[in-house]
Design an enzyme around this catalytic site. Sequence first.
Site, PDB file in Angstrom:
ATOM      1  N   ASP A 173       0.921  -1.005   0.059  1.00  0.00           N
ATOM      2  CA  ASP A 173      -0.106   0.054  -0.124  1.00  0.00           C
ATOM      3  C   ASP A 173       0.919   1.232  -0.188  1.00  0.00           C
ATOM      4  OD1 ASP A 173      -2.726  -0.936  -0.137  1.00  0.00           O
ATOM      5  OD2 ASP A 173      -2.834  -1.014   1.978  1.00  0.00           O
ATOM      6  N   MET A 174       1.829   1.164   0.847  1.00  0.00           N
ATOM      7  CA  MET A 174       2.779   2.472   0.967  1.00  0.00           C
ATOM      8  C   MET A 174       3.417   2.831  -0.244  1.00  0.00           C
ATOM      9  SD  MET A 174       3.826   2.899   4.934  1.00  0.00           S
ATOM     10  CE  MET A 174       4.536   1.155   5.323  1.00  0.00           C
TER      11      MET A 174
END
Length: 400
Positions: A173-174
């Site tokens: 996600d990051m």
Amino acid sequence: MTAVPTTSALDGLKVVDLSRVLGGPIAGQILGDHGADVIKVEPPSGDETREWGPPFQEETASYFIGINRNKRALALDLRQEEGRDVLMRLLADADVVLENFKTGTMERWRIGPEALRERFPALIYCRVSGFGADGPMGGLPGYDAILQAMGGLMSVNGTEESGPTRVGLPLVDMVTGMNAVQGILLALHHRSRTGMGQFIEAALFDSALSLLHPHAANYALSGKLPKLTGNDHPNISPYSAYATGGRPIYLSVGNDRQFARLCDLIEAPEIATDPRFSSNGNRVTNRAALREVLEAVLASHDANTLATKLIEGGVPAGPVLDVGEALAHPHTAHRQMRVSIGDYTGLGAPVKAAATPASYRRKPPKFAEHREEILSEAGFSADDISALTRKGITPDKRNI
């Protein structure tokens, strides 16, 4: 650190952030840290990460607080046509729109990239998605842990005893959020030359695969699948966590010179002359034997003291710290990686720009905190705002 510089790299950039959860919001926060005016548009129920706790601060979870600073907040019901009309007013002078709805949602509402390009040709439309819009899995929702599994990351993380293991943070996600920022900055440069915006997509699936170095390169060359090696590097040794007389120490010894220096500094020069460890290839082949002889010597050392001695002596090494220790490290403060705004404390921006440093202007917003301010700037009167609130188009309280 609370000081605000006079200029930031993205001063004057307006971003309408329709995203929720992590990949999109962290992209919005990065843009906001570097000066963009980021308007966080949440559904009437709010970003679900407001409830992803404990811990909470004033009913808002730490998860939300960690990735939503430097934003102004508005709630907007995009399921209603009148809500989409409000969005069009917000986009009239916007540079970027960022969203991570399930693929096809924006198109179903007739505000997808094609529709917006016709109306706002200079607008940069950035979508964070799970798998992209087409292909065998196109349009399906994506989640960090699922992409760690499907993207091969779990297959190289863990030990034979533990089996494949998820990385203990939402890495995919990051990284997808960071890739979204890269795409937006590329599109801004392209627009500076052409005057035209474009559609940008950052997919979790692509981001997960992009992280497979050096395993993908090894597999392409050898045809051999990587094995679970825990903390060991697949290509280098000693490059792992090793037991000491206290906490573990991580050694990252990349060449024969560093290895000889390591052995000298731990007062065991005979290890460097052992034929089993005479080259990196030999050390990789005999990594289990190398661990045994190193840990026998390291048992008499303190990891913190030894790590300082080694790294100052030219051997990459560091003690294995917990989160609290890492955040309290004096170099963390020196690098301005802990920042505060009033009662808010968060992680600092990792990119240090000398002339246009990041700035920390707004703590994470309360739900719909800036509703009247944002709508007034878009040309809505006080009566208009009251009517929109009454109809539930722009609520001032969460609908939960």
